[in-house]
Design a protein around this motif. Sequence first.
Motif, PDB file in Angstrom:
ATOM      1  N   UNK A   1     -23.136  13.051 -16.254  1.00  0.00           N
ATOM      2  CA  UNK A   1     -22.456  14.515 -15.414  1.00  0.00           C
ATOM      3  C   UNK A   1     -21.792  13.939 -14.302  1.00  0.00           C
ATOM      4  N   UNK A   2     -22.830  13.269 -13.516  1.00  0.00           N
ATOM      5  CA  UNK A   2     -22.419  12.569 -12.087  1.00  0.00           C
ATOM      6  C   UNK A   2     -21.025  11.784 -12.044  1.00  0.00           C
ATOM      7  N   UNK A   3     -20.872  10.978 -13.152  1.00  0.00           N
ATOM      8  CA  UNK A   3     -19.511  10.413 -13.521  1.00  0.00           C
ATOM      9  C   UNK A   3     -18.352  11.234 -13.547  1.00  0.00           C
ATOM     10  N   UNK A   4     -18.786  12.620 -14.252  1.00  0.00           N
ATOM     11  CA  UNK A   4     -17.414  13.432 -14.502  1.00  0.00           C
ATOM     12  C   UNK A   4     -16.936  14.218 -13.227  1.00  0.00           C
ATOM     13  N   UNK A   5     -17.789  14.158 -12.204  1.00  0.00           N
ATOM     14  CA  UNK A   5     -17.422  14.956 -10.810  1.00  0.00           C
ATOM     15  C   UNK A   5     -16.305  13.939 -10.217  1.00  0.00           C
ATOM     16  N   UNK A   6     -15.280  14.522  -9.501  1.00  0.00           N
ATOM     17  CA  UNK A   6     -14.410  13.846  -8.744  1.00  0.00           C
ATOM     18  C   UNK A   6     -14.881  13.152  -7.468  1.00  0.00           C
ATOM     19  N   UNK A   7     -14.566  11.990  -7.167  1.00  0.00           N
ATOM     20  CA  UNK A   7     -15.135  10.936  -6.195  1.00  0.00           C
ATOM     21  C   UNK A   7     -15.198  11.809  -4.866  1.00  0.00           C
ATOM     22  N   UNK A   8     -16.199  11.383  -4.073  1.00  0.00           N
ATOM     23  CA  UNK A   8     -16.446  12.169  -2.832  1.00  0.00           C
ATOM     24  C   UNK A   8     -15.632  11.427  -1.781  1.00  0.00           C
ATOM     25  N   UNK A   9     -14.278  12.252  -1.433  1.00  0.00           N
ATOM     26  CA  UNK A   9     -13.472  11.550  -0.580  1.00  0.00           C
ATOM     27  C   UNK A   9     -12.937  12.868   0.542  1.00  0.00           C
ATOM     28  N   UNK A  10     -12.311  12.578   1.546  1.00  0.00           N
ATOM     29  CA  UNK A  10     -11.683  13.433   2.510  1.00  0.00           C
ATOM     30  C   UNK A  10     -10.783  14.255   1.728  1.00  0.00           C
ATOM     31  N   UNK A  11     -10.879  15.330   1.530  1.00  0.00           N
ATOM     32  CA  UNK A  11     -10.023  16.413   0.689  1.00  0.00           C
ATOM     33  C   UNK A  11      -9.895  17.548   1.875  1.00  0.00           C
ATOM     34  N   UNK A  12      -8.380  17.886   2.127  1.00  0.00           N
ATOM     35  CA  UNK A  12      -8.342  19.098   2.958  1.00  0.00           C
ATOM     36  C   UNK A  12      -8.571  20.216   2.353  1.00  0.00           C
ATOM     37  N   UNK A  13      -8.528  20.374   1.290  1.00  0.00           N
ATOM     38  CA  UNK A  13      -8.690  21.771   0.280  1.00  0.00           C
ATOM     39  C   UNK A  13     -10.181  22.004   0.498  1.00  0.00           C
ATOM     40  N   UNK A  14     -11.035  20.937   0.281  1.00  0.00           N
ATOM     41  CA  UNK A  14     -12.456  20.963   0.498  1.00  0.00           C
ATOM     42  C   UNK A  14     -12.894  21.477   1.930  1.00  0.00           C
ATOM     43  N   UNK A  15     -12.216  21.086   2.809  1.00  0.00           N
ATOM     44  CA  UNK A  15     -12.548  21.478   4.197  1.00  0.00           C
ATOM     45  C   UNK A  15     -11.954  22.932   4.325  1.00  0.00           C
ATOM     46  N   UNK A  16     -11.123  23.084   4.013  1.00  0.00           N
ATOM     47  CA  UNK A  16     -10.462  24.653   4.033  1.00  0.00           C
ATOM     48  C   UNK A  16     -11.393  25.543   3.230  1.00  0.00           C
ATOM     49  N   UNK A  17     -11.812  25.380   2.247  1.00  0.00           N
ATOM     50  CA  UNK A  17     -12.494  25.995   1.434  1.00  0.00           C
ATOM     51  C   UNK A  17     -13.794  26.195   1.991  1.00  0.00           C
ATOM     52  N   UNK A  18     -14.399  25.134   2.424  1.00  0.00           N
ATOM     53  CA  UNK A  18     -15.602  25.436   3.223  1.00  0.00           C
ATOM     54  C   UNK A  18     -15.503  26.080   4.353  1.00  0.00           C
ATOM     55  N   UNK A  19     -14.544  26.078   5.267  1.00  0.00           N
ATOM     56  CA  UNK A  19     -14.125  27.148   6.252  1.00  0.00           C
ATOM     57  C   UNK A  19     -14.039  28.521   5.847  1.00  0.00           C
TER      58      UNK A  19
END
Length: 122
Positions: free
Chosen positions: A16-34
């Motif tokens: 399951x862990x391997x199926x998730x995308x790598x933890x990298x800087x992602x502008x969409x992730x930052x925008x989504x979090x905000x």
Amino acid sequence: MLGKVEEELQTIGRSIHAAFPARQRNPLRALDARAMELAAHDQELRAALFRLVDVTPACTSLDDLARHLTAFLDEVDEQPPPIAAAMRMSQTRAGRTALGAAAAAGVRHMAHRFIVGESPRA
């Protein structure tokens, strides 16, 4: 017996862990979090965003989606700077198209984040 169950559990967890995308800087992730942070602290904004999600399938164009978004956001009393910027963007056709595209991407991202399958069986 407990050792075998633990081993199987570890194997499943790793897959399951391997199926998730790598933890990298992602502008969409930052925008989504905000966006989630803003919505978490403002009931009117949260209601406006959920109303947008509800109406998105009926929108016929990016311009239409942007018009719905700005109509919903216009009802928010205290507009934080990102909302005020979106409202300014909506004053031109090109701005509405860009805003509609961003809104469509945001709705898709939220759907992938909160909806597990296409049907109850999926």
